[in-house]
Design a protein around this motif. Structure first.
Motif, PDB file in Angstrom:
ATOM      1  N   ARG A  39      14.872  13.104 -36.137  1.00 53.64           N
ATOM      2  CA  ARG A  39      15.143  13.649 -34.805  1.00 53.64           C
ATOM      3  C   ARG A  39      15.460  15.155 -34.919  1.00 53.64           C
ATOM      4  N   GLY A  40      16.210  15.501 -35.933  1.00 51.70           N
ATOM      5  CA  GLY A  40      16.514  16.911 -36.168  1.00 51.70           C
ATOM      6  C   GLY A  40      15.266  17.729 -36.467  1.00 51.70           C
ATOM      7  N   LEU A  83      21.873  16.544 -48.987  1.00 52.21           N
ATOM      8  CA  LEU A  83      21.124  17.790 -48.764  1.00 52.21           C
ATOM      9  C   LEU A  83      21.805  19.035 -49.324  1.00 52.21           C
ATOM     10  N   GLU A 163      27.126  15.725 -36.990  1.00 58.23           N
ATOM     11  CA  GLU A 163      28.219  14.913 -36.447  1.00 58.23           C
ATOM     12  C   GLU A 163      27.734  14.078 -35.280  1.00 58.23           C
ATOM     13  N   ASP A 164      28.510  13.086 -34.934  1.00 54.97           N
ATOM     14  CA  ASP A 164      28.213  12.293 -33.755  1.00 54.97           C
ATOM     15  C   ASP A 164      29.010  12.834 -32.572  1.00 54.97           C
ATOM     16  N   GLY A 165      28.399  12.736 -31.388  1.00 54.83           N
ATOM     17  CA  GLY A 165      29.004  13.304 -30.188  1.00 54.83           C
ATOM     18  C   GLY A 165      30.397  12.788 -29.870  1.00 54.83           C
ATOM     19  N   ILE A 181      27.028  21.915 -37.064  1.00 54.98           N
ATOM     20  CA  ILE A 181      25.666  22.364 -37.370  1.00 54.98           C
ATOM     21  C   ILE A 181      24.756  21.260 -36.840  1.00 54.98           C
ATOM     22  N   ASP A 182      23.942  21.586 -35.859  1.00 54.14           N
ATOM     23  CA  ASP A 182      23.123  20.561 -35.207  1.00 54.14           C
ATOM     24  C   ASP A 182      21.854  21.211 -34.653  1.00 54.14           C
ATOM     25  N   LEU A 183      20.708  20.688 -35.052  1.00 51.27           N
ATOM     26  CA  LEU A 183      19.436  21.270 -34.599  1.00 51.27           C
ATOM     27  C   LEU A 183      19.142  21.011 -33.126  1.00 51.27           C
ATOM     28  N   ASN A 184      19.862  20.066 -32.529  1.00 52.17           N
ATOM     29  CA  ASN A 184      19.618  19.761 -31.120  1.00 52.17           C
ATOM     30  C   ASN A 184      20.668  20.443 -30.228  1.00 52.17           C
ATOM     31  N   THR A 189      27.254  16.618 -29.449  1.00 52.86           N
ATOM     32  CA  THR A 189      27.928  17.360 -30.528  1.00 52.86           C
ATOM     33  C   THR A 189      27.815  18.862 -30.267  1.00 52.86           C
ATOM     34  N   ASP A 199      20.803  25.090 -36.249  1.00 54.39           N
ATOM     35  CA  ASP A 199      19.958  25.424 -37.388  1.00 54.39           C
ATOM     36  C   ASP A 199      19.940  24.235 -38.325  1.00 54.39           C
ATOM     37  N   ASN A 200      18.968  24.243 -39.234  1.00 52.03           N
ATOM     38  CA  ASN A 200      18.939  23.182 -40.232  1.00 52.03           C
ATOM     39  C   ASN A 200      20.085  23.397 -41.223  1.00 52.03           C
ATOM     40  N   VAL A 201      20.768  22.332 -41.552  1.00 54.68           N
ATOM     41  CA  VAL A 201      21.921  22.436 -42.452  1.00 54.68           C
ATOM     42  C   VAL A 201      21.522  23.064 -43.802  1.00 54.68           C
TER      43      VAL A 201
END
Ligand code: ATP
Ligand code: MG
Length: 252
Positions: A39-40, A83, A163-165, A181-184, A189, A199-201
């Motif tokens: 999803r990210g 990662l 993280e989860d919302g 840090i979340d791509l969405n 979150t 951004d990508n972690v």
């Protein structure tokens, strides 16, 4: 496993996937983690798989928040461990942040495997594995309500790469400064955090290290300006950037 050719247009993305698959086979990552990564990736594709200006601003603000925190903590889940294990250890050393294992799909076995993996990458202390120190954050339904009294429970600033919302919202409600840090940029979150790095972690963590290193050499008074950061408008600018990219691609 086939070698990934450096000439492949998605080489970096494929290497990242390979790390997750290895982490999955080693018992660090759960199948749900692989789906979450997918999803990210979709959002990363829209962002052009590069760190944008808004993310850079958020990274600077995050570095300042971590350096000036009293009790900063980095919350680590399976994907983060697979990662960016070295980066987690390095940012912890520079900022004095504690490292805590915190899982949505928790099991004692996986917690211990992640802690071992982080120790192998140089971590001196990993919280979140010794039941003696467990306590609960109220209002969270998932397994992630379990936190370490020496870590997240008493933290003022928490870095939650991935993280989860629900938990982000609960951490905010308990008065903590949350860096995500979340791509969405639309996730709960991203919306609930104080500082959201879209951004990508794998790209964000090395940059966060670089900035934290730079700031750690300055006196506190010297980086007040960096703390003037508006998360809402930064997220809005990120969404506009995505929109612009999609518009340009669709009007070719
Ligand atoms: P939320 O719980 O915040 O409302 P969600 O339920 O849609 O969001 P989760 O399943 O909790 O999302 O987490 C998956 C999200 O994690 C992805 O949508 C993505 O934005 C983010 N993510 C996954 N892998 C990465 C990565 N490598 N770098 C940055 N973000 C990532
Ligand atoms: Mg979620």
């Amino acid at each position: 496993m086939n070698e990934i050719s450096p000439l492949h247009p998605r080489a970096e993305s494929l290497r990242t996937r390979e790390k997750l698959v290895k982490g999955f086979r080693a018992g660090l990552v759960v199948p749900e983690g692989l789906a979450a990564h997918g999803r990210g990736e979709a959002f990363d594709y829209i962002l052009g798989e590069r760190t944008n200006e808004q993310a850079k601003k958020a990274i600077k603000a995050a570095a300042a928040a971590l350096i000036s925190a009293k009790n900063p903590v980095i919350s680590v889940n399976g994907n983060v461990a697979a990662l960016v294990p070295k980066e987690v250890v390095e940012i912890s050393k520079i900022t004095g942040a504690k490292i805590e294992v915190n899982l949505f799909h928790g099991s004692r076995k996986r917690e211990r495997a992640i802690a071992r993996w982080l120790h192998e990458h140089g971590a001196k202390e990993v919280l979140g594995v010794d039941p003696k120190f467990f306590t609960k954050i109220k209002e969270i339904q998932s397994n992630r309500r379990k936190v370490d009294i020496r870590g997240i429970a008493s933290a003022d600033v928490v870095l939650v790469p991935l993280e989860d919302g629900d938990r982000t919202e609960a951490l905010r409600r308990s008065g903590k400064t949350v860096i995500a840090i979340d791509l969405n940029p639309m996730s709960r979150t991203a919306q609930a955090a104080n500082i959201t790095i879209v951004d990508n972690v794998v790209r964000a963590m090395p940059l966060l290290i670089e900035h934290a290193k730079r700031l750690s050499k300055r006196s506190q008074n010297n980086f007040k300006g960096i703390r003037i950061f508006n998360n809402e408008s930064n997220i809005r600018a990120t969404l506009k950037l995505m929109f612009k990219r999609l518009k340009a691609l669709s009007s070719k």
